[in-house]
Structures are given as C-alpha cells and as structure tokens.
Design an enzyme around this catalytic site. Structure first.
Site, mmCIF file in Angstrom:
data_model
loop_
_atom_site.group_PDB
_atom_site.id
_atom_site.type_symbol
_atom_site.label_atom_id
_atom_site.label_comp_id
_atom_site.label_asym_id
_atom_site.label_seq_id
_atom_site.Cartn_x
_atom_site.Cartn_y
_atom_site.Cartn_z
ATOM 1 C CD GLU A 1 -3.402 4.717 2.470
ATOM 2 O OE1 GLU A 1 -3.476 3.960 1.466
ATOM 3 O OE2 GLU A 1 -3.488 4.304 3.636
ATOM 4 C CB CYS B 1 0.245 0.148 5.291
ATOM 5 S SG CYS B 1 1.144 0.768 3.858
ATOM 6 C CG ASN C 1 -7.156 -0.980 -2.700
ATOM 7 O OD1 ASN C 1 -8.161 -0.333 -3.022
ATOM 8 N ND2 ASN C 1 -7.246 -2.184 -2.176
HETATM 9 N N1 THU Z 1 -4.297 -0.988 1.517
HETATM 10 C C1 THU Z 1 -4.355 0.335 1.184
HETATM 11 O O1 THU Z 1 -4.777 0.708 0.079
HETATM 12 N N2 THU Z 1 -3.906 1.239 2.087
HETATM 13 C C2 THU Z 1 -3.387 0.926 3.313
HETATM 14 O O2 THU Z 1 -2.883 1.805 4.016
HETATM 15 C C3 THU Z 1 -3.446 -0.461 3.779
HETATM 16 C C4 THU Z 1 -3.777 -1.491 2.760
HETATM 17 C C5 THU Z 1 -4.758 -1.973 0.537
HETATM 18 C C6 THU Z 1 -3.662 -2.790 -0.095
HETATM 19 C C7 THU Z 1 -4.399 -4.046 -0.505
HETATM 20 O O3 THU Z 1 -4.906 -3.871 -1.806
HETATM 21 C C8 THU Z 1 -5.556 -4.146 0.465
HETATM 22 O O4 THU Z 1 -5.629 -2.902 1.140
HETATM 23 C C9 THU Z 1 -5.411 -5.255 1.489
HETATM 24 O O5 THU Z 1 -4.179 -5.195 2.100
#
Ligand code: THU
Length: 132
Positions: free
Chosen positions: A56, A91, A43
């Site tokens: 992802e 998500c 992320n």
């Molecule tokens: N996040 C992801 O990288 N993947 C997901 O499927 C859900 C959320 C990250 C985004 C953000 O940087 C952190 O998790 C908190 O929401």
C-alpha cells in the site's frame, strides 16, 4: 463492489511482483486516483527486516512522488499461494499514511468487499494534535 472489481484484479496482478523472500506472502495494491490514473504497489522485503515496505505504501509513495495526491480508492490483495479469496487487511502504518491523503470515508477494497478507512482507523493521529 462491482465497480471496483477491476481495481481488485489489478491489485492481485500487482502481487506477482512482490519481493517476499522471507514471508512468502505476496501483497499487491492498486491505488485509484481522482484523475483516473492507477498506481500499483507490491511488498518489498529486505534482509534488514524492518526495512520491508508494504504494498500500500509503495503505491501511495509512487503516486505522491509523481505529484498525485488525490485518491478515490485503494484495492489490496494478499496471499501465500494463488488464492486471493481471503481479505488482506491493511497494517496500521499504511492506514496512517493513507489517512494523510484520504478522507475518513475513503474506500478500501478487499476480497471480502468495500470498507472505509475509518472502519480500520477510527481514531487517527493527525496534525490537529500538534498544530493548535
Ligand atoms: N504486508 C503488506 O504488504 N501490506 C500490509 O498491509 C500488511 C503486510 C506485507 C509486509 C510483509 O512483506 C508481508 O506482508 C508479511 O508481513
């Protein structure tokens, strides 16, 4: 699950690069392609919060930008510390992007085992709804 242990380890390792200045929540992903290549992602957060991108989608976009669009599985791991034992569910936005390239039975590997894309996104929006 055993056959995906290494993929999950690669996802956990990829979380090291997470740029999570606001949430402190590290997420890593490892996307296995049908040609055997693995694209990783983490992320990446931004001062303009909504520009943050999930681990992802980074992996999928890296692969597609390299001309690879055929995938076998994705592993995802997330944690605020070094404990990656709890599942980090993908998500909705990432599920929608995966749905463009992967079948309903596409394996999603998490800390609690193997799931299917359709487990998380049973009714996916797709082009059949506007291309009639
Ligand atoms: N996040 C992801 O990288 N993947 C997901 O499927 C859900 C959320 C990250 C985004 C953000 O940087 C952190 O998790 C908190 O929401």
């Amino acid at each position: 699950m055993k056959k995906y242990d290494d993929l999950l380890e690669t996802a956990i390792k990829s979380a090291e690069n997470a740029y999570c200045i606001y949430s402190g929540f590290r997420v890593g992903s490892a996307l296995l392609c049908t040609d055997g290549r693995i694209f990783t992602g983490c992320n990446i957060e931004n001062d303009s919060y909504s520009l943050t991108i999930c681990a992802e989608r980074v992996a999928v976009f890296k692969a597609v930008s390299e001309g690879v669009t055929s995938f076998s599985a994705i592993a995802i791991a997330g944690s605020k510390d070094d404990d990656f034992s709890a599942p980090c569910y993908p998500c909705g936005a990432c599920l929608q992007v995966l749905n463009r390239f992967c079948g309903r039975g596409f394996p999603i590997i998490l800390a609690d085992g193997a799931h299917r894309l359709s487990d998380f996104l049973p009714y996916a929006f797709n082009d059949s709804m506007f291309n009639k």
